[in-house]
Design a protein around this motif. Structure first.
Motif, PDB file in Angstrom:
ATOM      1  N   ARG A  51       2.516   1.680  -3.437  1.00  0.00           N
ATOM      2  CA  ARG A  51       1.504   2.143  -4.396  1.00  0.00           C
ATOM      3  C   ARG A  51       1.220   3.627  -4.169  1.00  0.00           C
ATOM      4  NH1 ARG A  51      -2.040  -1.180  -2.887  1.00  0.00           N
ATOM      5  NH2 ARG A  51      -1.339  -2.897  -4.180  1.00  0.00           N
TER       6      ARG A  51
ATOM      7  N   LEU B  25       1.827  -3.400  -9.041  1.00  0.00           N
ATOM      8  CA  LEU B  25       1.001  -2.759  -8.016  1.00  0.00           C
ATOM      9  C   LEU B  25      -0.256  -2.185  -8.652  1.00  0.00           C
ATOM     10  CD1 LEU B  25       3.781  -0.968  -5.927  1.00  0.00           C
ATOM     11  CD2 LEU B  25       2.629  -3.125  -5.425  1.00  0.00           C
TER      12      LEU B  25
ATOM     13  N   ASP C 201       0.831  -1.214   0.000  1.00  0.00           N
ATOM     14  CA  ASP C 201       0.000   0.000   0.000  1.00  0.00           C
ATOM     15  C   ASP C 201       0.864   1.262   0.000  1.00  0.00           C
ATOM     16  OD1 ASP C 201      -2.312  -1.540   0.034  1.00  0.00           O
ATOM     17  OD2 ASP C 201      -2.614  -1.313   2.204  1.00  0.00           O
TER      18      ASP C 201
END
Length: 162
Positions: A107, A162, A104
């Protein structure tokens, strides 16, 4: 178990060293010098360009990971990361939580993919975790790692978009 993952601070160095040292000394999962000094290994982990995070439970800091660009220039859109957990925290889902957090975070930082350049093939728990998180083995480096127990073993290159 309550788990908080946050950026590491300078006052986390002792806790991070308590995680790094047994992993480095064992010499089974990282291509780092087994006799590396505390100062040198912390300098590596907290190198400029590394974003370092810690995972803390009610028992204290139990995991750490670093996130960085895998390469400079034309390869800077691919992230790379390294993960370690405290021996007492093994099997509690901390590595999985850090892996998800790293994906996360990467990204969110604009990376398009993540690549692990050197996953020791005998580290089957890590390989299984990364595969569970969507990574694929895209390369095998025959005999690239000198394992202190198993002798010369392969290292894997793992990748995911991603």
């Amino acid at each position: 178990m309550s788990l908080t993952i946050r950026p590491a601070a300078s006052d986390d160095h002792d806790a991070v060293w308590a995680i790094l040292e047994p992993t480095i000394r064992a010499g089974e999962t990282y291509a780092l010098p087994r006799d590396g000094s505390r100062a040198d290994m912390l300098a590596y982990w907290f190198s400029p360009g590394h974003r370092v995070f810690v995972a803390a439970t009610e028992d204290g800091v139990r995991g750490t990971y670093l996130l960085k660009a895998n390469q400079a220039g034309g390869g800077s859109h691919v992230a790379n990361a390294g993960f370690m957990t405290h021996p007492a925290a093994s099997g509690r889902g901390i590595a999985r939580a850090m892996g998800r957090h790293a994906l996360d975070t990467a990204r969110g930082a604009g990376f398009a993919a993540m690549q692990f350049n050197f996953v020791v093939a005998t580290n089957t728990r890590a390989v299984a975790l990364w595969e569970h998180l969507g990574f694929a083995v895209v390369g095998r480096l025959p005999g690239a790692f000198r394992h202190p127990v198993h002798g010369t073993v392969d290292a894997l290159v793992m990748f995911r978009a991603l």
